[in-house]
Write an enzyme that holds these catalytic residues in place. Sequence first.
Site, PDB file in Angstrom:
ATOM      1  N   HIS A 126       0.763  -1.039   0.087  1.00 33.37           N
ATOM      2  CA  HIS A 126       0.043   0.130   0.116  1.00 33.37           C
ATOM      3  C   HIS A 126       0.782   1.399   0.096  1.00 33.37           C
ATOM      4  CE1 HIS A 126      -2.915   3.063   1.410  1.00 33.37           C
ATOM      5  NE2 HIS A 126      -3.905   2.323   1.119  1.00 33.37           N
ATOM      6  N   GLU A 128       0.893   4.216   1.325  1.00 33.55           N
ATOM      7  CA  GLU A 128       0.752   4.784   2.524  1.00 33.55           C
ATOM      8  C   GLU A 128       1.976   4.279   3.323  1.00 33.55           C
ATOM      9  OE1 GLU A 128      -0.916   5.515   6.935  1.00 33.55           O
ATOM     10  OE2 GLU A 128      -2.361   5.405   5.100  1.00 33.55           O
ATOM     11  N   THR A 166      -2.884   4.391   8.613  1.00 34.53           N
ATOM     12  CA  THR A 166      -3.981   5.110   9.331  1.00 34.53           C
ATOM     13  C   THR A 166      -5.345   4.718   8.712  1.00 34.53           C
ATOM     14  OG1 THR A 166      -4.105   6.666   7.182  1.00 34.53           O
ATOM     15  CG2 THR A 166      -2.736   7.263   9.234  1.00 34.53           C
ATOM     16  N   SER A 224      -9.215   0.905  -2.395  1.00 32.19           N
ATOM     17  CA  SER A 224      -9.191   1.719  -1.444  1.00 32.19           C
ATOM     18  C   SER A 224      -9.071   0.964  -0.195  1.00 32.19           C
ATOM     19  CB  SER A 224     -10.524   2.668  -1.293  1.00 32.19           C
ATOM     20  OG  SER A 224     -10.964   3.205  -0.018  1.00 32.19           O
TER      21      SER A 224
END
Length: 318
Positions: A126, A128, A166, A224
């Site tokens: 991912h 992030e 997060t 997502s």
Amino acid sequence: MEREVLLAEPRGFCAGVDRAIEIVERALQKFGAPIYVRHEIVHNTYVVNDLKAKGAIFIEDLAEVPPGATLVFSAHGVSKAVRNEAAERGFSVFDATCPLVTKVHVEVAKLFKEGYEFIMIGHKGHPEVEGTMGQLNDGIYLVEDAADVDRVQVRNPDKLAVVTQTTLSVDDAAEIQAAVKRRFPNVREPKQQDICYATQNRQDAVKVLAPQVDVVIVVGSPTSSNSNRLREVAIRKGTASYMVDQPGDLKPEWFEGKVRVGLTAGASAPDILVQQVIERLKALGAVSVRRMPGVEETVRFPLPKGLGDKSMSPSSPH
């Protein structure tokens, strides 16, 4: 029985997503097309296509960006290496990293200086996670589940901190964090959990919604993370749940014999898609729409310098 749609509250865009999209739109207004964006600005097909139509060009490799161009970093954040390369290539950079992700980056840099190593709870690959782990050259170890925790080899278990992607499932993260604490009792945990307020609020809303409905629909794109977690939360509550990227993805058979339909949206899904899904649900027999009570979010993040110019017309509401 008349079919009813129950809308989760809150749902859809969070402050970090709002800010990221506005950064691209304002850069387009101020500097004209094209504006280059590293990675999808947020993980939503509709949003990305809308910005492409306005003149944004999405790239993964900075070598695709011509010299002197304006570049935007996506909401997920970037590694130090990407930041340094952008500076070396002389791009004009606007950073749309969500401030709550930046907070994690700052914490990692600060504790690293104090001699800490890190366990990061997150999903491999991912963006992030790549951005946060890329704040350091070494000394940060990714765990995706409790079993991974047993395999981690650290230099000094007394100088170990834990950080989190997060957009994780709050419950999953707590379970993995407990495993970290069992193995490394002296691990330093964040003062406030890293999972963002919007992820937490949307998951909490689904926990309230799911037991009251026969099926839960989550509006969100397959990439997502936070949207996928919402579907999992509903399933854990024992309610059938499906994720749709657009209204055309809804299948009539999902609603056979189902009287109450719960509807929510991931933090990167725009409200226009929710409205389109409601219209499609009405075409499939829903008669009424009711909004659930829920937390009202008032968080707003400032724009980067150079884009928050008050004399510019603010971008239209999303």
